[in-house]
Design a protein around this motif. Structure first.
Motif, PDB file in Angstrom:
ATOM      1  N   GLU A  26     -23.402   4.796   6.383  1.00  0.00           N
ATOM      2  CA  GLU A  26     -22.795   3.465   6.389  1.00  0.00           C
ATOM      3  C   GLU A  26     -21.566   3.495   5.475  1.00  0.00           C
ATOM      4  OE1 GLU A  26     -25.937   0.930   5.018  1.00  0.00           O
ATOM      5  OE2 GLU A  26     -27.214   1.381   6.745  1.00  0.00           O
ATOM      6  N   PRO A  27     -20.710   2.463   5.590  1.00  0.00           N
ATOM      7  CA  PRO A  27     -19.546   2.420   4.693  1.00  0.00           C
ATOM      8  C   PRO A  27     -19.988   2.402   3.234  1.00  0.00           C
ATOM      9  CG  PRO A  27     -19.314   0.840   6.484  1.00  0.00           C
ATOM     10  CD  PRO A  27     -20.713   1.386   6.562  1.00  0.00           C
ATOM     11  N   PRO A  28     -19.171   2.982   2.388  1.00  0.00           N
ATOM     12  CA  PRO A  28     -17.784   3.379   2.586  1.00  0.00           C
ATOM     13  C   PRO A  28     -17.658   4.793   3.156  1.00  0.00           C
ATOM     14  CG  PRO A  28     -18.360   3.660   0.277  1.00  0.00           C
ATOM     15  CD  PRO A  28     -19.572   3.095   0.966  1.00  0.00           C
ATOM     16  N   GLU A  29     -16.892   4.928   4.226  1.00  0.00           N
ATOM     17  CA  GLU A  29     -16.674   6.252   4.816  1.00  0.00           C
ATOM     18  C   GLU A  29     -15.771   7.108   3.935  1.00  0.00           C
ATOM     19  OE1 GLU A  29     -15.878   3.499   6.885  1.00  0.00           O
ATOM     20  OE2 GLU A  29     -17.778   3.487   7.971  1.00  0.00           O
ATOM     21  N   THR A  30     -14.743   6.492   3.361  1.00  0.00           N
ATOM     22  CA  THR A  30     -13.794   7.206   2.514  1.00  0.00           C
ATOM     23  C   THR A  30     -14.199   6.995   1.067  1.00  0.00           C
ATOM     24  OG1 THR A  30     -12.075   6.798   4.158  1.00  0.00           O
ATOM     25  CG2 THR A  30     -11.343   7.425   1.959  1.00  0.00           C
ATOM     26  N   HIS A  31     -14.601   8.085   0.402  1.00  0.00           N
ATOM     27  CA  HIS A  31     -15.115   7.951  -0.958  1.00  0.00           C
ATOM     28  C   HIS A  31     -15.092   9.280  -1.698  1.00  0.00           C
ATOM     29  CE1 HIS A  31     -18.572   9.374   1.360  1.00  0.00           C
ATOM     30  NE2 HIS A  31     -18.923   9.954   0.236  1.00  0.00           N
ATOM     31  N   LEU A  32     -15.221   9.194  -3.006  1.00  0.00           N
ATOM     32  CA  LEU A  32     -15.486  10.344  -3.872  1.00  0.00           C
ATOM     33  C   LEU A  32     -16.727   9.995  -4.681  1.00  0.00           C
ATOM     34  CD1 LEU A  32     -11.951  11.076  -5.439  1.00  0.00           C
ATOM     35  CD2 LEU A  32     -12.963  12.116  -3.412  1.00  0.00           C
ATOM     36  N   PRO A  53       2.981   7.516 -10.544  1.00  0.00           N
ATOM     37  CA  PRO A  53       2.268   6.484  -9.795  1.00  0.00           C
ATOM     38  C   PRO A  53       1.292   7.154  -8.822  1.00  0.00           C
ATOM     39  CG  PRO A  53       4.601   5.965  -9.893  1.00  0.00           C
ATOM     40  CD  PRO A  53       4.436   7.369 -10.443  1.00  0.00           C
ATOM     41  N   ALA A  54       0.134   6.555  -8.667  1.00  0.00           N
ATOM     42  CA  ALA A  54      -0.906   7.136  -7.808  1.00  0.00           C
ATOM     43  C   ALA A  54      -0.711   6.706  -6.365  1.00  0.00           C
ATOM     44  CB  ALA A  54      -2.279   6.708  -8.295  1.00  0.00           C
ATOM     45  N   ASP A  55      -1.309   7.462  -5.472  1.00  0.00           N
ATOM     46  CA  ASP A  55      -1.347   7.076  -4.065  1.00  0.00           C
ATOM     47  C   ASP A  55      -2.720   7.391  -3.490  1.00  0.00           C
ATOM     48  OD1 ASP A  55      -1.034   9.866  -3.865  1.00  0.00           O
ATOM     49  OD2 ASP A  55       0.069   9.694  -2.003  1.00  0.00           O
ATOM     50  N   ILE A  56      -3.136   6.563  -2.567  1.00  0.00           N
ATOM     51  CA  ILE A  56      -4.459   6.682  -1.944  1.00  0.00           C
ATOM     52  C   ILE A  56      -4.591   7.995  -1.180  1.00  0.00           C
ATOM     53  CG2 ILE A  56      -6.003   5.617  -0.235  1.00  0.00           C
ATOM     54  CD1 ILE A  56      -5.742   4.099  -2.941  1.00  0.00           C
ATOM     55  N   GLN A  57      -3.522   8.446  -0.547  1.00  0.00           N
ATOM     56  CA  GLN A  57      -3.543   9.697   0.221  1.00  0.00           C
ATOM     57  C   GLN A  57      -4.032  10.856  -0.651  1.00  0.00           C
ATOM     58  OE1 GLN A  57      -2.989  10.319   3.487  1.00  0.00           O
ATOM     59  NE2 GLN A  57      -3.341  12.494   3.204  1.00  0.00           N
ATOM     60  N   LEU A 110      -9.268  18.956  -2.303  1.00  0.00           N
ATOM     61  CA  LEU A 110      -9.486  19.071  -3.740  1.00  0.00           C
ATOM     62  C   LEU A 110      -8.574  20.115  -4.381  1.00  0.00           C
ATOM     63  CD1 LEU A 110     -11.567  17.838  -5.767  1.00  0.00           C
ATOM     64  CD2 LEU A 110     -12.886  19.912  -5.429  1.00  0.00           C
ATOM     65  N   ALA A 111      -8.495  21.287  -3.794  1.00  0.00           N
ATOM     66  CA  ALA A 111      -7.712  22.382  -4.368  1.00  0.00           C
ATOM     67  C   ALA A 111      -6.212  22.104  -4.362  1.00  0.00           C
ATOM     68  CB  ALA A 111      -8.001  23.680  -3.611  1.00  0.00           C
ATOM     69  N   ASP A 112      -5.763  21.124  -3.581  1.00  0.00           N
ATOM     70  CA  ASP A 112      -4.335  20.830  -3.466  1.00  0.00           C
ATOM     71  C   ASP A 112      -3.900  19.597  -4.247  1.00  0.00           C
ATOM     72  OD1 ASP A 112      -4.120  23.004  -1.741  1.00  0.00           O
ATOM     73  OD2 ASP A 112      -4.422  21.751   0.046  1.00  0.00           O
ATOM     74  N   ARG A 113      -4.800  18.946  -4.939  1.00  0.00           N
ATOM     75  CA  ARG A 113      -4.452  17.674  -5.593  1.00  0.00           C
ATOM     76  C   ARG A 113      -3.456  17.841  -6.736  1.00  0.00           C
ATOM     77  NH1 ARG A 113     -10.371  14.875  -4.925  1.00  0.00           N
ATOM     78  NH2 ARG A 113     -10.155  14.675  -2.668  1.00  0.00           N
ATOM     79  N   ARG A 114      -3.578  18.887  -7.550  1.00  0.00           N
ATOM     80  CA  ARG A 114      -2.586  19.105  -8.626  1.00  0.00           C
ATOM     81  C   ARG A 114      -1.203  19.319  -8.026  1.00  0.00           C
ATOM     82  NH1 ARG A 114      -3.090  19.975 -13.779  1.00  0.00           N
ATOM     83  NH2 ARG A 114      -1.616  21.676 -13.921  1.00  0.00           N
ATOM     84  N   LYS A 115      -1.141  20.141  -7.028  1.00  0.00           N
ATOM     85  CA  LYS A 115       0.135  20.419  -6.373  1.00  0.00           C
ATOM     86  C   LYS A 115       0.715  19.147  -5.751  1.00  0.00           C
ATOM     87  CE  LYS A 115       2.052  23.742  -3.107  1.00  0.00           C
ATOM     88  NZ  LYS A 115       1.729  24.843  -2.203  1.00  0.00           N
ATOM     89  N   HIS A 121       4.242  17.289  -6.510  1.00  0.00           N
ATOM     90  CA  HIS A 121       5.232  16.913  -5.485  1.00  0.00           C
ATOM     91  C   HIS A 121       5.637  15.450  -5.628  1.00  0.00           C
ATOM     92  CE1 HIS A 121       5.655  20.532  -3.000  1.00  0.00           C
ATOM     93  NE2 HIS A 121       4.431  20.808  -3.438  1.00  0.00           N
ATOM     94  N   LEU A 122       4.698  14.577  -5.978  1.00  0.00           N
ATOM     95  CA  LEU A 122       5.047  13.173  -6.217  1.00  0.00           C
ATOM     96  C   LEU A 122       6.084  13.055  -7.338  1.00  0.00           C
ATOM     97  CD1 LEU A 122       1.537  11.427  -6.061  1.00  0.00           C
ATOM     98  CD2 LEU A 122       3.388  11.225  -4.381  1.00  0.00           C
TER      99      LEU A 122
END
Length: 183
Positions: free
Chosen positions: A115-121, A147-151, A158-163, A167-168
């Motif tokens: 059930e929701p929430p489908e998008t989560h950590l 500034p943060a972004d939901i994407q 996970l392994a690409d979040r620092r990169k 880039h932001l």
């Protein structure tokens, strides 16, 4: 300075092993300090393990295999689910920037039942700073801020979040060195 809904990107010289190579999402920052969660450190535990410890049945192997993240060094036994606003649970708090944090058993039961929430950590623990502490760490060049972004939070591997946070900021985090020199 208000860093609510911002990322903290640890600098290579970060000595604190709790935060080395981390991306922290700041949920709240103000006169009482700062509160956030690390979004790029796996705990080495999956959601099925959490369900098992809490006697929550889940038959979906894909849900059971989802990684649990280490949200930070504070209250590491406290589980939370960071998700998009919408579903409300016994303990849910919405934050600026389009995220909510739920920390009651019913959110885990919803996940176990697909059930929701489908998008989560799913996270254990959080990060916290007393008033002025985070500002001092930033002044000492321990962190870069963006500034943060939901994407990045929910859809970047996970392994690409620092990169992605680099880039932001318009930088290649792999090119930053952990020391400075004098001319």
């Amino acid at each position: 300075m208000n860093l609510t809904h911002h990322f903290l990107l640890s600098m290579p010289q970060m000595q604190d092993t709790d935060f080395r190579d981390s991306v922290v999402y700041i949920l709240e920052h103000g006169d009482n300090g700062a509160y956030g969660v690390i979004i790029n450190q796996e705990l080495g535990m999956n959601l099925g393990g959490v369900f098992s410890q809490m006697s929550i049945p889940c038959e979906d192997p894909m849900i059971n295999e989802q990684s649990v993240l280490r949200g930070g060094p504070v209250d590491e036994g406290h589980g939370m689910v960071l998700h998009m606003p919408g579903p409300r649970f016994d303990i849910t708090r919405e934050f600026p920037g389009g995220v909510a944090l739920s920390s009651s058993r019913d959110v885990l039961e919803a996940l176990a039942n697909s059930e929701p929430p489908e998008t989560h950590l799913t996270l254990l623990g959080h990060a916290g700073w007393v008033p002025g502490q985070l500002e001092m760490e930033i002044a000492e060049n321990s962190w870069l801020t963006s500034p943060a972004d939901i994407q990045t939070i929910f859809h970047t591997p996970l392994a690409d979040r620092r990169k992605a946070v680099g880039h932001l900021l318009g930088i290649d985090i792999g090119q930053i060195v952990g020391h400075s020199g004098r001319a």
